[in-house]
Design a protein around this motif. Sequence first.
Motif, PDB file in Angstrom:
ATOM      1  N   THR B  22       2.690 -16.426  -1.661  1.00 46.79           N
ATOM      2  CA  THR B  22       1.282 -16.749  -1.697  1.00 46.79           C
ATOM      3  C   THR B  22       0.259 -14.556  -2.266  1.00 46.79           C
ATOM      4  OG1 THR B  22       1.342 -16.220   0.659  1.00 46.79           O
ATOM      5  CG2 THR B  22       0.924 -18.526  -0.387  1.00 46.79           C
ATOM      6  N   PRO B  23       0.513 -14.209  -3.176  1.00 48.63           N
ATOM      7  CA  PRO B  23       0.383 -13.303  -3.074  1.00 48.63           C
ATOM      8  C   PRO B  23      -1.236 -12.773  -2.812  1.00 48.63           C
ATOM      9  CG  PRO B  23       1.097 -14.605  -5.275  1.00 48.63           C
ATOM     10  CD  PRO B  23       1.270 -14.809  -4.742  1.00 48.63           C
ATOM     11  N   GLY B  24      -1.374 -11.260  -1.624  1.00 46.79           N
ATOM     12  CA  GLY B  24      -2.627 -10.935  -1.458  1.00 46.79           C
ATOM     13  C   GLY B  24      -2.292 -11.820   0.196  1.00 46.79           C
ATOM     14  N   ALA B  25      -1.245 -12.267   0.807  1.00 43.09           N
ATOM     15  CA  ALA B  25      -1.337 -12.640   2.253  1.00 43.09           C
ATOM     16  C   ALA B  25      -1.542 -11.369   2.445  1.00 43.09           C
ATOM     17  CB  ALA B  25      -0.088 -13.503   1.857  1.00 43.09           C
ATOM     18  N   GLN B  26      -1.934 -11.194   3.901  1.00 44.64           N
ATOM     19  CA  GLN B  26      -1.856 -10.518   5.263  1.00 44.64           C
ATOM     20  C   GLN B  26      -1.061 -10.807   6.259  1.00 44.64           C
ATOM     21  OE1 GLN B  26      -3.954  -7.641   5.686  1.00 44.64           O
ATOM     22  NE2 GLN B  26      -2.332  -7.207   7.120  1.00 44.64           N
ATOM     23  N   LEU B  27      -0.499  -9.510   6.200  1.00 44.41           N
ATOM     24  CA  LEU B  27       0.373  -9.979   7.415  1.00 44.41           C
ATOM     25  C   LEU B  27      -0.473  -9.838   8.742  1.00 44.41           C
ATOM     26  CD1 LEU B  27       3.192  -8.173   7.153  1.00 44.41           C
ATOM     27  CD2 LEU B  27       3.452 -10.882   6.942  1.00 44.41           C
ATOM     28  N   LEU B  28      -0.425 -11.096   9.795  1.00 44.85           N
ATOM     29  CA  LEU B  28      -0.691 -11.066  11.134  1.00 44.85           C
ATOM     30  C   LEU B  28      -0.135 -10.748  11.927  1.00 44.85           C
ATOM     31  CD1 LEU B  28      -3.345 -11.506  13.585  1.00 44.85           C
ATOM     32  CD2 LEU B  28      -3.191 -14.080  12.683  1.00 44.85           C
ATOM     33  N   ALA B  29      -0.003 -10.038  12.788  1.00 44.22           N
ATOM     34  CA  ALA B  29       0.574  -9.653  14.300  1.00 44.22           C
ATOM     35  C   ALA B  29       0.210  -9.946  15.467  1.00 44.22           C
ATOM     36  CB  ALA B  29       1.307  -8.318  14.694  1.00 44.22           C
ATOM     37  N   GLY B  30      -0.473  -8.633  15.947  1.00 41.45           N
ATOM     38  CA  GLY B  30      -1.349  -8.937  17.880  1.00 41.45           C
ATOM     39  C   GLY B  30      -3.162  -9.663  16.702  1.00 41.45           C
ATOM     40  N   GLY B  31      -3.111  -9.036  16.220  1.00 41.20           N
ATOM     41  CA  GLY B  31      -4.414  -9.197  15.617  1.00 41.20           C
ATOM     42  C   GLY B  31      -5.684  -8.240  16.203  1.00 41.20           C
ATOM     43  N   THR B  32      -5.511  -7.090  16.769  1.00 41.34           N
ATOM     44  CA  THR B  32      -6.139  -6.421  17.361  1.00 41.34           C
ATOM     45  C   THR B  32      -7.254  -5.609  16.456  1.00 41.34           C
ATOM     46  OG1 THR B  32      -4.433  -5.027  17.552  1.00 41.34           O
ATOM     47  CG2 THR B  32      -5.337  -6.529  19.690  1.00 41.34           C
ATOM     48  N   ASP B  33      -6.319  -5.516  15.346  1.00 45.39           N
ATOM     49  CA  ASP B  33      -7.350  -5.262  14.204  1.00 45.39           C
ATOM     50  C   ASP B  33      -7.692  -5.930  12.630  1.00 45.39           C
ATOM     51  OD1 ASP B  33      -7.276  -1.937  14.734  1.00 45.39           O
ATOM     52  OD2 ASP B  33      -5.153  -2.051  14.435  1.00 45.39           O
ATOM     53  N   PHE B  34      -6.280  -7.016  12.370  1.00 44.97           N
ATOM     54  CA  PHE B  34      -7.105  -7.574  12.013  1.00 44.97           C
ATOM     55  C   PHE B  34      -8.565  -9.206  11.832  1.00 44.97           C
ATOM     56  CE2 PHE B  34      -5.943 -11.831   8.911  1.00 44.97           C
ATOM     57  CZ  PHE B  34      -6.164 -11.544   7.551  1.00 44.97           C
ATOM     58  N   VAL B 152      -4.808   8.406   6.044  1.00 45.42           N
ATOM     59  CA  VAL B 152      -5.325   7.273   6.980  1.00 45.42           C
ATOM     60  C   VAL B 152      -5.761   6.085   6.053  1.00 45.42           C
ATOM     61  CG1 VAL B 152      -8.282   7.010   8.087  1.00 45.42           C
ATOM     62  CG2 VAL B 152      -7.246   8.596   6.856  1.00 45.42           C
ATOM     63  N   LYS B 153      -4.616   5.065   7.513  1.00 48.90           N
ATOM     64  CA  LYS B 153      -4.995   3.602   7.224  1.00 48.90           C
ATOM     65  C   LYS B 153      -3.888   3.169   5.571  1.00 48.90           C
ATOM     66  CE  LYS B 153      -8.497   1.899  10.807  1.00 48.90           C
ATOM     67  NZ  LYS B 153      -9.496   0.996  10.554  1.00 48.90           N
ATOM     68  N   THR B 154      -3.139   4.075   5.187  1.00 46.80           N
ATOM     69  CA  THR B 154      -2.178   3.867   3.558  1.00 46.80           C
ATOM     70  C   THR B 154      -0.962   4.275   4.284  1.00 46.80           C
ATOM     71  OG1 THR B 154      -2.763   6.205   2.986  1.00 46.80           O
ATOM     72  CG2 THR B 154      -4.434   4.346   2.695  1.00 46.80           C
ATOM     73  N   THR B 155      -0.365   3.120   3.246  1.00 46.30           N
ATOM     74  CA  THR B 155       1.079   3.465   3.664  1.00 46.30           C
ATOM     75  C   THR B 155       2.027   2.881   2.930  1.00 46.30           C
ATOM     76  OG1 THR B 155       1.514   1.172   4.685  1.00 46.30           O
ATOM     77  CG2 THR B 155       1.212   2.012   6.442  1.00 46.30           C
ATOM     78  N   SER B 156       3.065   2.829   2.703  1.00 45.95           N
ATOM     79  CA  SER B 156       4.084   2.946   1.603  1.00 45.95           C
ATOM     80  C   SER B 156       5.214   1.323   1.833  1.00 45.95           C
ATOM     81  CB  SER B 156       4.846   3.877   1.027  1.00 45.95           C
ATOM     82  OG  SER B 156       6.017   3.954   2.601  1.00 45.95           O
ATOM     83  N   ILE B 157       4.384   0.771   2.818  1.00 44.21           N
ATOM     84  CA  ILE B 157       4.781  -0.350   2.221  1.00 44.21           C
ATOM     85  C   ILE B 157       4.807  -1.386   1.708  1.00 44.21           C
ATOM     86  CG2 ILE B 157       5.395  -2.669   4.140  1.00 44.21           C
ATOM     87  CD1 ILE B 157       4.433  -0.488   6.641  1.00 44.21           C
ATOM     88  N   ALA B 158       5.556  -2.581   1.077  1.00 47.74           N
ATOM     89  CA  ALA B 158       4.843  -3.171  -0.515  1.00 47.74           C
ATOM     90  C   ALA B 158       3.780  -4.023   0.395  1.00 47.74           C
ATOM     91  CB  ALA B 158       5.908  -3.311  -1.694  1.00 47.74           C
ATOM     92  N   PRO B 159       3.667  -4.766  -0.409  1.00 50.86           N
ATOM     93  CA  PRO B 159       2.957  -6.132  -0.640  1.00 50.86           C
ATOM     94  C   PRO B 159       4.141  -6.874   0.175  1.00 50.86           C
ATOM     95  CG  PRO B 159       2.095  -5.654  -1.962  1.00 50.86           C
ATOM     96  CD  PRO B 159       3.289  -4.063  -1.457  1.00 50.86           C
ATOM     97  N   ASP B 160       5.222  -6.780  -0.192  1.00 49.76           N
ATOM     98  CA  ASP B 160       6.067  -8.566  -0.104  1.00 49.76           C
ATOM     99  C   ASP B 160       6.945  -7.631   1.379  1.00 49.76           C
ATOM    100  OD1 ASP B 160       7.159  -6.813  -1.281  1.00 49.76           O
ATOM    101  OD2 ASP B 160       7.763  -8.180  -2.922  1.00 49.76           O
ATOM    102  N   GLU B 161       7.151  -6.521   1.591  1.00 46.07           N
ATOM    103  CA  GLU B 161       7.832  -6.169   2.872  1.00 46.07           C
ATOM    104  C   GLU B 161       7.066  -6.405   4.379  1.00 46.07           C
ATOM    105  OE1 GLU B 161      10.297  -2.209   1.854  1.00 46.07           O
ATOM    106  OE2 GLU B 161       7.992  -2.152   1.472  1.00 46.07           O
ATOM    107  N   VAL B 162       7.993  -6.646   5.241  1.00 45.27           N
ATOM    108  CA  VAL B 162       7.901  -6.563   6.913  1.00 45.27           C
ATOM    109  C   VAL B 162       8.403  -5.791   7.269  1.00 45.27           C
ATOM    110  CG1 VAL B 162       7.984  -8.185   8.745  1.00 45.27           C
ATOM    111  CG2 VAL B 162       7.482  -9.257   6.200  1.00 45.27           C
ATOM    112  N   VAL B 163       7.497  -4.889   8.440  1.00 39.82           N
ATOM    113  CA  VAL B 163       8.117  -3.732   9.295  1.00 39.82           C
ATOM    114  C   VAL B 163       9.018  -4.717  10.338  1.00 39.82           C
ATOM    115  CG1 VAL B 163       8.019  -2.764  10.952  1.00 39.82           C
ATOM    116  CG2 VAL B 163       5.834  -2.473   8.760  1.00 39.82           C
ATOM    117  N   VAL B 164      10.412  -4.479   9.879  1.00 41.50           N
ATOM    118  CA  VAL B 164      11.125  -5.482  11.154  1.00 41.50           C
ATOM    119  C   VAL B 164      11.333  -4.333  12.944  1.00 41.50           C
ATOM    120  CG1 VAL B 164      13.758  -6.405  11.618  1.00 41.50           C
ATOM    121  CG2 VAL B 164      12.120  -5.887   9.462  1.00 41.50           C
TER     122      VAL B 164
END
Lengths: 202, 288
Positions: B22-34, B152-164
């Motif tokens: 699902t290209p463009g999908a947003q990862l959702l963890a705790g949801g406190t920002d998203f 500021v709120k930018t990372t080098s994490i690719a769109p299809d990568e998950v922080v483990v």
Amino acid sequence: MPREERVPREEREEGAGASPGRAGAGDASGGVPAYVQADTYELTVNGTRRAVEDAWLGESLLFVLRERLGLSGSKNACEQGECGSCSVLLDGVVVCACLVLGVDAIGSRVETVEGLSAAGDVADIQAALVDAGGVQCGFCTPGFVVAVHDLLRRVPGADEMAVREALSGNLCRCTGYGRILEAVRDVQRSRAGSDGGHGAGA
Amino acid sequence: MPVARVAVPTTVDEAVQALRETPGAQLLAGGTDFCVEVNFGLRRPPAVVALRRVRELRRYEVTPASVVIGAGTTYADMGGPELSSVLPALAAAARTVGSPQIRNAGTLGGNVATASPAGDTLPLLTALDARVRLRGPSGGRTVALGEVVTGVKTTSIAPDEVVVEVVLDRRPGPQQFLKVGTRNAMVIAIASAAVVVDLEAHDVRVALGSVAPVPVRAAAAEAHIADAIDWRAAGGPRASAAALARFAELVADAASPITDHRSTSEYRRRAVQVIARRALERCVARAA
């Protein structure tokens, strides 16, 4: 009126606990992720399985509770986790329902202020808030009730600082908090009394 | 067609698979920002990949040399007894985040991936040279936090990568985190500082939050104070008042704060040196 169905006790117990639980939308197997795509799904709220119908998948749990399931006890104020008026228990942990995606609660146990006392009854926390004058406009009250319930269940004898910290995410713009804190002490005293005088050393 | 599907994976690999599907999908963890952004109509991604059910992200592991913390570990968990005994400054930072409701939801991985200049765990992670383990379709990689958070709120994490998970070395010695805001609760940092003192290596690490686009180390302040401390003083390491004052000046030099709706550049620069010095003085005694 959404369809209601009682969940058998064993199933409630299974879904309980602090663990994230499993997805009710279809269990994944073989590394294939499960998806929720339908606008109709089920949530377990206050021990009852409830059908959510015609929902948008981006709706918050708060919106689903209030607008889809008619549970208007959880209040909608800030929609950004600042005010605590929408506090609910998700798998036994107090969270802001506005910051949970409704579909993300599938397979979890949701408890709202409506579930804290039998239908028509008033929980001791609610009675204490009324008696102490901790309710003025009342908008924040359900959130406080849930937060106090969560605290006293975990730490019956919580001291003043612990109570203040536990309630730091619940805003009240009427009372100045003094009478809310008094109500918490009253609940601690009366619960300790009914337990034989030990336990809640507030 | 916004949020038309929500993936509910139970493993990291499934989450990666869902991101690919699902290209463009947003990862959702705790949801406190998203979820705030969704509530306010600011974000309407085509799909969401919800990580709540991925149990392997909730694990953490403490070894004699390091602490590995799963990305799904909540602030409440970080402030709990087990992690606070090995990473007291991380626990202190976690306990300053939001409210109990927020700390029960928000996660370490979310703090890293959101990459806010005010991210409360980031100064301590920066001070400890944290490594971030990511997983994507072609496998895992480990990247220094400083290379993950790029602005500021930018990372080098690719769109299809998950922080483990996040890997932190343990340091023998005291550590502190302090933060300035308008309240003691429910506050986004105006300035923050983490100080880590290593009693064996005889070094001091200082990292600052909310005073630059990304968390920054105060390298000159670190070098100065490591030199100035009497490490072998009876009763523990100590530093002179003059050395502490110079330390504070060098901390202020490392900051490049802006003026915004939360505070002014001048206040932030002043506040960060006060709290960095205070944090250091809680680790190292002031010489008479």
